[in-house]
Each structure stands twice: as structure tokens, then as C-alpha cells.
Write a protein that holds these residues in place. Structure first.
Motif, PDB file in Angstrom:
ATOM      1  N   GLU A 165       0.827  -1.212   0.000  1.00 32.87           N
ATOM      2  CA  GLU A 165       0.000   0.000   0.000  1.00 32.87           C
ATOM      3  C   GLU A 165       0.864   1.266   0.000  1.00 32.87           C
ATOM      4  OE1 GLU A 165      -3.270  -2.310  -0.329  1.00 32.87           O
ATOM      5  OE2 GLU A 165      -3.127  -0.135  -0.535  1.00 32.87           O
ATOM      6  N   SER A 213       0.130  -5.353   4.846  1.00 31.85           N
ATOM      7  CA  SER A 213      -1.058  -6.145   4.484  1.00 31.85           C
ATOM      8  C   SER A 213      -0.564  -7.527   4.072  1.00 31.85           C
ATOM      9  CB  SER A 213      -1.769  -5.489   3.291  1.00 31.85           C
ATOM     10  OG  SER A 213      -2.599  -6.415   2.619  1.00 31.85           O
ATOM     11  N   GLN A 233      -1.964  -9.361   1.974  1.00 34.28           N
ATOM     12  CA  GLN A 233      -2.620  -9.654   0.702  1.00 34.28           C
ATOM     13  C   GLN A 233      -1.784 -10.438  -0.292  1.00 34.28           C
ATOM     14  OE1 GLN A 233      -4.181  -6.249  -1.482  1.00 34.28           O
ATOM     15  NE2 GLN A 233      -3.666  -7.311  -3.384  1.00 34.28           N
ATOM     16  N   ARG A 245       1.578   0.635   9.473  1.00 35.87           N
ATOM     17  CA  ARG A 245       1.579   1.763   8.552  1.00 35.87           C
ATOM     18  C   ARG A 245       2.264   2.950   9.209  1.00 35.87           C
ATOM     19  NH1 ARG A 245      -2.886   0.528   4.730  1.00 35.87           N
ATOM     20  NH2 ARG A 245      -2.831  -1.748   4.785  1.00 35.87           N
ATOM     21  N   LEU A 287      -4.042   4.052  13.107  1.00 41.87           N
ATOM     22  CA  LEU A 287      -3.057   3.554  14.076  1.00 41.87           C
ATOM     23  C   LEU A 287      -1.801   3.227  13.280  1.00 41.87           C
ATOM     24  CD1 LEU A 287      -5.467   1.137  15.938  1.00 41.87           C
ATOM     25  CD2 LEU A 287      -4.417   3.152  16.965  1.00 41.87           C
ATOM     26  N   GLU A 344      -8.075 -10.286   6.676  1.00 41.81           N
ATOM     27  CA  GLU A 344      -7.993 -10.245   5.207  1.00 41.81           C
ATOM     28  C   GLU A 344      -8.435 -11.567   4.592  1.00 41.81           C
ATOM     29  OE1 GLU A 344      -3.743  -8.415   5.561  1.00 41.81           O
ATOM     30  OE2 GLU A 344      -4.544  -7.697   3.668  1.00 41.81           O
ATOM     31  N   GLU A 357     -14.473   4.440   5.977  1.00 44.05           N
ATOM     32  CA  GLU A 357     -13.890   3.195   5.493  1.00 44.05           C
ATOM     33  C   GLU A 357     -13.556   2.197   6.593  1.00 44.05           C
ATOM     34  OE1 GLU A 357     -10.301   3.658   3.210  1.00 44.05           O
ATOM     35  OE2 GLU A 357      -9.870   1.510   3.271  1.00 44.05           O
ATOM     36  N   ILE A 358     -14.134   1.003   6.477  1.00 43.80           N
ATOM     37  CA  ILE A 358     -13.747  -0.096   7.362  1.00 43.80           C
ATOM     38  C   ILE A 358     -13.139  -1.245   6.550  1.00 43.80           C
ATOM     39  CG2 ILE A 358     -15.365   0.399   9.261  1.00 43.80           C
ATOM     40  CD1 ILE A 358     -17.247  -1.723   8.125  1.00 43.80           C
ATOM     41  N   GLY A 384     -11.171  -2.179   2.659  1.00 41.84           N
ATOM     42  CA  GLY A 384     -10.664  -1.863   1.317  1.00 41.84           C
ATOM     43  C   GLY A 384     -10.530  -3.170   0.559  1.00 41.84           C
ATOM     44  N   ARG A 400      -8.023  -8.357  -8.386  1.00 40.71           N
ATOM     45  CA  ARG A 400      -6.583  -8.154  -8.631  1.00 40.71           C
ATOM     46  C   ARG A 400      -6.304  -8.291 -10.132  1.00 40.71           C
ATOM     47  NH1 ARG A 400      -7.144  -6.751  -3.439  1.00 40.71           N
ATOM     48  NH2 ARG A 400      -7.142  -8.469  -1.968  1.00 40.71           N
TER      49      ARG A 400
END
Ligand SMILES: NC(=O)C[C@H]([NH3+])C(=O)NS(=O)(=O)OC[C@H]1O[C@@H](n2cnc3c(N)ncnc32)[C@H](O)[C@@H]1O
Ligand SMILES: [Mg+2]
Length: 430
Positions: free
Chosen positions: A164, A184, A186, A207, A217, A224, A353-354, A356, A360
């Protein structure tokens, strides 16, 4: 043998029963020749009365007790509508494990002080309730994921690249190499779908965001999912079914805890499929019609999302974002190359936003092109690109920020209250 019971187990119908309790002194007051203690344990509270008449030794010891002293008591249950829980224990035995003369947290403690002594504040019933709700949301998630055939996997946290954006990576020395803390899971979940097809993980994500907002945070818990053969619309259905089950199940199991934070449960009860869906284009139109200065192509931040959520009484999707404001791995919309097949889930009541999520890019050449467009080095993603060389399939996934979900469910004023030891740009201790 006297039953050791929890505070919440003591009921009026147990009148006359002898019980044993272990816990901490939450409140204390003296009236005449009696000491009234509100005893606290993990289940809640109960009133305990020590009287000189019943047992002078225990009464004298009870008089010396300070707030948060740890004790074991024995006594007899008495129904009393004046007691906080409708029943009390008339104690005739007191074992003081550790007496506390002064407990640092007082009624007027500031939020920053409470965070400085977070290790002591965790024991407060309100904080304990937040952690119970967070745990129950994850219990519900596990229940749903199991029955819907998803495999839990355990991705690495020490990684070599950004997912990200490089600007929010935490870098660390890894022997003679450089590593980063995962933003993430992902990319690793995408590798796992070629064997397991439907996978999920709960990991801490990191982050290095300098933004000091009520929803960021530097370390957060990230649920995920990734699935082979699913497109954006399929994964959005998974998201709404999962979130709906998490919220409804937690309402069922933790209603009393939730009601100590919010009286109006409407938006939680409304969290049932199908969630409303609007396009990014429609979202821009709504914002502009409400006087927000935003042009097509600009990202929506917390303020814009807050205004947008005023239009909804349930979680909702925004889909079809412009490509240039979204991540490299997102698949271009075949019907509009300016856009990507991405969708965020926004919580109402200003929370935004909770989740994203996106479909892909599964084409090798297109993914390389996107990596180059973003100014990244394909060499850093060689393993990830391999996934597009050996039986590539359409696939989609998403990430849910657990603290953000908790913050909405309990209407907390900052995500930091939704985690045991919050990490922000200005907080690394305790
Ligand atoms: N597997 C995926 O597709 C996830 C994807 N790679 C991802 O990380 N998307 S996200 O950056 O929007 O973050 C996902 C969610 O993670 C939460 N999130 C994201 N960043 C934060 C911070 N800084 N603090 C708290 N919560 C955060 C928030 O709810 C986001 O919607
Ligand atoms: Mg996002």
C-alpha cells in the motif's frame, strides 16, 4: 465445599446461598458500622457488605481496603433491590491478597493520562467491555469463515516490499538485508489461493502513517480474505455476509456491553445484506450536491467520507474508483480504463472506510505495466509476478480493519480505544 462464583453469577434467587468470590475493590464506602464494597472481576460487579455486627474482624480489615486491592471473600447472598445488581453478599470472611493504598487512576483522569497508564486502565469495566466485543466480533468471523469454507493461513510479518505504498513502510535491519513490517498480508494470501482457493488471515499490519486522525493507528489488526475465481461483485457479497454475521452475532452475544456505549442500535440492526452500493461517480455527485469541494479523480478522505455516510443508515459500498488513486495490484475496469475494480465498505455515523477491497490484476504484462507506472521495481515483485505465469486466475480479496469496525459498533471517538496498547506516531509506550 463452597462454590467460587463470578460477580455476575450472584442473583437475587440465590438468597441464603453461601458463596466465595475473588476480585478487586472497584468502589468502597462506609455507612455507620458497615463497609460497602463494589467487587469487580472479569464478569462484572457485585456489592459486598461487611458489618461489625456480622464479623468484627472482617469488618476491621475491610475498613483498611483501598481501591483495586485484590481480595477473596466469603459470605451469604441476600436479595436487595437497592444493590447495583439486585443482590449483595453479606461477607463474614475476607482474605486480603494485596492491599492498595493509592491507585493512580482517578475519576478526572485525562485521555492522554489513561493512555500513559494503559496497563492499569485495561482493568476498567468499560475497557474490558470493548475487548470482549472485539473478541466476540472475531469469534463470529471465525464461525462464519469456517461454515463458508475458508482456510485460515498465517502469512509473514517480515517482508521485502510495499503493498500500500512505500511511504508508509516501517523499515528494519534484517541481518545484512533490509526488511519491512507488513502493511497487508494480501500478496501472500494471493499465493495461497492456488492451493487453498479461499483463504483468510488475521495479522497485525503496520503503517508509518503520520496522519493523526481518529481512525489511524501505526499498528492495527487486519482481517484479510482472498479468493480464487471471484470477481469484485462476488467478493463484495462475501464482505457484506461476513460483516453482517459479525455484527448480528455480536449484538446477540454482547448486547449489554454494546448498550453501555450506544443506546441506538438501528445502524447495527440495518447491517444485513444487501448493503447499499454506489459508484465513485455517484459519491462525487452526492458530495458536490452537499457543497463539498471535490472534483472527479480526487480521493475521499475522512472528512468527505463522513459527509457521505450521512446519506446512509447502514454500511455501504463505494465502487469503481479512479485508477490513479488506487494501488498497483488492482485490475483495470475493462469498461473504463480510467477506473479500477475496487470497492471500499464505509460504516455509517461518520466512521467511513472499514474495508478496502478489489479484484486483482491477473494478467502478467498488465501487472508489470502497473508496477512500472507506479514507479516501482518489478524485480522486487518477481515472486508476486510469478503468480501470473503459472495458471493465473481471476481473483479478489479485501482487508477489514478490526479496530475501525469496533469503533463503529461501539461509537468510540478514536480507534485507539479499540486496541489493547495503541500505537500512533506519538505513542509507543506502554
Ligand atoms: N487484503 C486486502 O485487499 C487489503 C489491502 N491490501 C489493504 O491493505 N487495503 S487498505 O489499505 O485499504 O486497508 C484495509 C483496511 O485496513 C484498515 N486500515 C488501513 N490503514 C489503517 C490504519 N493506519 N489504522 C487502522 N486501520 C487501518 C481500514 O479499515 C482499511 O479499509
Ligand atoms: Mg483503503
Amino acid at each position: 465445599m463452597i462454590d467460587k462464583v463470578y460477580c455476575a453469577d450472584v442473583k437475587p434467587e440465590m438468597e441464603g446461598k453461601r458463596v466465595k468470590l475473588a476480585g478487586w475493590v472497584y468502589r468502597k464506602r462506609e455507612v455507620g458500622k458497615k463497609v460497602f464494597i463494589v467487587l469487580r472481576d472479569s464478569s462484572g460487579i457485585v456489592q459486598v457488605v461487611f458489618s461489625k455486627e456480622l464479623n468484627e474482624e472482617a469488618y476491621r480489615e475491610a475498613k483498611k481496603l483501598g481501591i483495586e486491592s485484590s481480595v477473596i471473600i466469603e459470605g451469604t447472598v441476600k436479595a436487595d433491590p437497592r444493590a447495583p445488581t439486585g443482590a449483595e453478599v453479606q461477607a463474614d470472611k475476607l482474605q486480603v491478597i494485596q492491599n492498595v493504598d493509592f491507585f493512580p487512576i482517578t475519576k478526572d483522569a485525562s485521555p492522554e493520562f489513561l493512555l500513559d497508564v494503559r496497563h492499569l486502565h485495561l482493568r476498567s469495566p468499560k475497557v474490558a467491555s470493548i475487548m470482549k466485543v472485539k473478541g466476540t466480533l472475531m469469534q463470529a468471523a471465525r464461525e462464519w469463515l469456517l461454515q463458508d469454507g475458508w482456510y485460515e493461513v498465517f502469512p509473514p510479518i517480515l517482508v521485502t516490499g510495499a503493498v500500500e505504498g512505500g511511504s508508509t513502510l516501517f523499515k528494519l535491519k534484517y541481518f545484512d538485508k533490509t526488511a519491512y513490517l507488513s502493511q497487508s498480508a494480501q500478496l501472500y494470501l494471493e499465493a495461497a489461493i492456488f492451493g487453498l482457493e479461499k483463504v483468510w488471515s488475521l495479522t497485525p499490519s503496520f503503517r508509518a502513517e503520520k496522519s493523526r486522525t481518529r481512525r489511524h493507528l501505526t499498528e492495527f489488526w487486519h482481517l484479510e480474505l482472498e479468493a480464487a475465481w471471484m470477481d469484485l461483485w462476488d467478493i463484495m457479497k462475501v464482505e457484506e455476509e461476513l460483516v453482517s454475521y459479525m455484527v448480528q452475532r455480536t449484538l446477540e452475544l454482547r448486547r449489554s456491553e454494546i448498550e453501555t456505549f450506544r443506546k441506538d442500535l438501528t445502524t447495527l440492526k440495518n447491517a444485513v445484506p444487501p448493503f447499499p452500493r454506489i459508484s465513485y461517480d455517484e459519491a462525487i455527485d452526492i458530495l458536490q450536491s452537499k457543497g463539498v469541494e471535490i472534483e472527479w479523480g480526487e480521493d475521499m478522505g475522512a472528512d468527505e467520507e463522513r459527509v457521505l455516510t450521512e446519506e446512509f443508515e447502514a454500511p455501504f459500498f463505494v465502487y469503481g474508483y479512479p485508477k490513479h488513486i488506487k494501488a498497483f495490484y488492482m485490475k483495470e475496469d475493462p469498461e473504463d480504463p480510467r477506473k479500477v475494480l475496487a470497492a471500499d465498505m464505509l460504516a455509517p455515523e461518520g466512521y467511513g472506510e472499514i474495508i478496502g477491497g478489489s479484484q486483482r490484476e491477473d494478467n502478467y504484462d498488465k501487472l508489470i505495466q502497473r508496477i512500472l507506472e507506479e514507479g516501482m521495481d518489478p524485480k522486487d515483485y518477481e515472486w508476486y509476478l510469478d503468480l501470473r505465469k503459472y495458471g493465473s486466475v481471476p481473483h479478489s480479496g479485501f482487508g477489514l480493519g478490526l479496530e475501525r469496525l469496533v469503533a463503529w459498533v461501539l461509537k468510540l471517538d478514536h480507534v485507539r480505544w479499540a486496541t489493547l496498547f495503541p500505537r500512533t506516531p506519538s505513542r509507543l509506550y506502554p
